[in-house]
Write a protein that holds these residues in place. Sequence first.
Motif, PDB file in Angstrom:
ATOM      1  N   ASN A 182     -13.566 -10.127  14.674  1.00 36.03           N
ATOM      2  CA  ASN A 182     -12.665 -11.095  14.062  1.00 36.03           C
ATOM      3  C   ASN A 182     -12.225 -10.661  12.661  1.00 36.03           C
ATOM      4  O   ASN A 182     -11.488 -11.390  11.995  1.00 36.03           O
ATOM      5  N   VAL A 183     -12.667  -9.509  12.232  1.00 34.43           N
ATOM      6  CA  VAL A 183     -12.362  -9.032  10.878  1.00 34.43           C
ATOM      7  C   VAL A 183     -11.389  -7.861  10.957  1.00 34.43           C
ATOM      8  O   VAL A 183     -11.566  -6.941  11.758  1.00 34.43           O
ATOM      9  N   VAL A 184     -10.357  -7.900  10.100  1.00 37.90           N
ATOM     10  CA  VAL A 184      -9.416  -6.789   9.970  1.00 37.90           C
ATOM     11  C   VAL A 184      -9.810  -6.004   8.722  1.00 37.90           C
ATOM     12  O   VAL A 184      -9.893  -6.568   7.626  1.00 37.90           O
ATOM     13  N   LEU A 185     -10.048  -4.714   8.880  1.00 39.99           N
ATOM     14  CA  LEU A 185     -10.569  -3.897   7.791  1.00 39.99           C
ATOM     15  C   LEU A 185      -9.609  -2.759   7.448  1.00 39.99           C
ATOM     16  O   LEU A 185      -9.086  -2.081   8.339  1.00 39.99           O
ATOM     17  N   LEU A 186      -9.414  -2.536   6.159  1.00 45.17           N
ATOM     18  CA  LEU A 186      -8.677  -1.381   5.652  1.00 45.17           C
ATOM     19  C   LEU A 186      -9.494  -0.730   4.538  1.00 45.17           C
ATOM     20  O   LEU A 186     -10.233  -1.423   3.826  1.00 45.17           O
ATOM     21  N   PRO A 187      -9.365   0.596   4.334  1.00 35.54           N
ATOM     22  CA  PRO A 187     -10.195   1.313   3.345  1.00 35.54           C
ATOM     23  C   PRO A 187      -9.568   1.385   1.960  1.00 35.54           C
ATOM     24  O   PRO A 187      -9.329   2.460   1.432  1.00 35.54           O
ATOM     25  N   HIS A 188      -9.316   0.232   1.336  1.00 31.61           N
ATOM     26  CA  HIS A 188      -8.783   0.128  -0.023  1.00 31.61           C
ATOM     27  C   HIS A 188      -7.506   0.959  -0.163  1.00 31.61           C
ATOM     28  O   HIS A 188      -7.433   1.919  -0.932  1.00 31.61           O
ATOM     29  N   VAL A 189      -6.476   0.545   0.559  1.00 29.17           N
ATOM     30  CA  VAL A 189      -5.202   1.268   0.552  1.00 29.17           C
ATOM     31  C   VAL A 189      -4.044   0.373   0.073  1.00 29.17           C
ATOM     32  O   VAL A 189      -2.882   0.644   0.370  1.00 29.17           O
ATOM     33  N   GLY A 190      -4.375  -0.661  -0.701  1.00 27.69           N
ATOM     34  CA  GLY A 190      -3.362  -1.624  -1.112  1.00 27.69           C
ATOM     35  C   GLY A 190      -2.171  -1.038  -1.838  1.00 27.69           C
ATOM     36  O   GLY A 190      -1.043  -1.508  -1.681  1.00 27.69           O
ATOM     37  N   THR A 191      -2.381  -0.007  -2.632  1.00 30.01           N
ATOM     38  CA  THR A 191      -1.274   0.590  -3.406  1.00 30.01           C
ATOM     39  C   THR A 191      -0.880   1.965  -2.875  1.00 30.01           C
ATOM     40  O   THR A 191      -0.190   2.723  -3.556  1.00 30.01           O
ATOM     41  N   ALA A 192      -1.288   2.282  -1.661  1.00 28.28           N
ATOM     42  CA  ALA A 192      -1.140   3.644  -1.143  1.00 28.28           C
ATOM     43  C   ALA A 192       0.235   3.891  -0.525  1.00 28.28           C
ATOM     44  O   ALA A 192       0.377   4.103   0.679  1.00 28.28           O
ATOM     45  N   THR A 193       1.266   3.865  -1.375  1.00 26.91           N
ATOM     46  CA  THR A 193       2.595   4.313  -0.956  1.00 26.91           C
ATOM     47  C   THR A 193       3.095   5.320  -1.988  1.00 26.91           C
ATOM     48  O   THR A 193       2.681   5.288  -3.152  1.00 26.91           O
ATOM     49  N   PHE A 194       3.972   6.207  -1.551  1.00 28.74           N
ATOM     50  CA  PHE A 194       4.522   7.203  -2.480  1.00 28.74           C
ATOM     51  C   PHE A 194       5.189   6.529  -3.670  1.00 28.74           C
ATOM     52  O   PHE A 194       5.002   6.919  -4.822  1.00 28.74           O
ATOM     53  N   GLU A 195       5.993   5.497  -3.364  1.00 27.97           N
ATOM     54  CA  GLU A 195       6.770   4.854  -4.408  1.00 27.97           C
ATOM     55  C   GLU A 195       5.869   4.170  -5.439  1.00 27.97           C
ATOM     56  O   GLU A 195       6.077   4.292  -6.656  1.00 27.97           O
TER      57      GLU A 195
END
Length: 329
Positions: free
Chosen positions: A286-299
């Motif tokens: 029930n948990v959606v997990l991401l590895p701390h990528v909140g600002t991970a865009t080129f721009e």
Amino acid sequence: MSQKAALLIGNLNHTKSQWQEVESVASKLYEYPTGSREDFISKCQKGDFDGVYALYRSNDSNKITGNFNDELLEALPSSLKYICHNGAGYDNIDIPACTKRGISVSSTPVAVNDATADVALFLMLGALRNITQSFRAVRQGNWRGNFALGHDPKNKALGILGMGGIGQAMAKRARAFGMTIQYHNRRRLSPEEEEGAKYVSFEELLKTSDVLSLNLALNPSTRHIIGKPQFDIMKDGIIIINTARGPLIDEAALVDALNSRKVWSAGLDVFEEEPKIHQGLLDNENVVLLPHVGTATFETQRDMELLVLDNLKSAISQDKLLTQVPEQK
């Protein structure tokens, strides 16, 4: 030319030419691209960076130097007056200790708002729709697997804890999905900033939100701001979203709340002991997990680097930071 040197700790990925342009206002450019905390402190103590007036560091470079705590601040050259930090969060810098030493610190708000809010919305929609079960099943050739119905965002109350730039960007996106917005903050926003959001007490936010998004800074007063006592007074079936800092939540208490279904689902980009993730979160579909990528865009990464360099140039040429941390204002 000013007799004030600048120091870059770590590397720049998008603005190397702009870093060289800092030489137009600085007497010298120093670089410390890789190494260890012990080596960095040793070089400081030997005078290798004497004359440095402002430095560039980042959350990524923290793996090189470690936290900017009393030990490291004591070793830095006495000429240092400005720390220009790349990151919206700066819990790895001891701000009171910097202030005591007359060192001003900047961070990178604004530049991170949209990308982080996009990820928060992604996590929220994924948590509402119980998407992890489907992600896992389809890749395992199990079609829908343990498929279960999810929820619509429409008419849900989104509670935002920390209505700064990221929180406001999250609110703007959530309105497009038909959600009502309420928030709690250190201070109430102006009507123009609120854009119809309702200001409520911390307790009311917990009691009445269908989705709770954490968008506040980590400091001693906010560590474990969400724990068992807070989960106990929340609505049954609440959804928790965290794109700020992991230690804002007592992770063990969150796992218990998820297992009891007090918390229906969660979307997390940050963790209490990252990169380590609590096994109870990894095991819970029930948990959606991401590895701390909140600002991970080129721009966004480029915008962040540019903002730090603008702070650096302003510090050297004007003795002023553009985005000084609020604790020092």
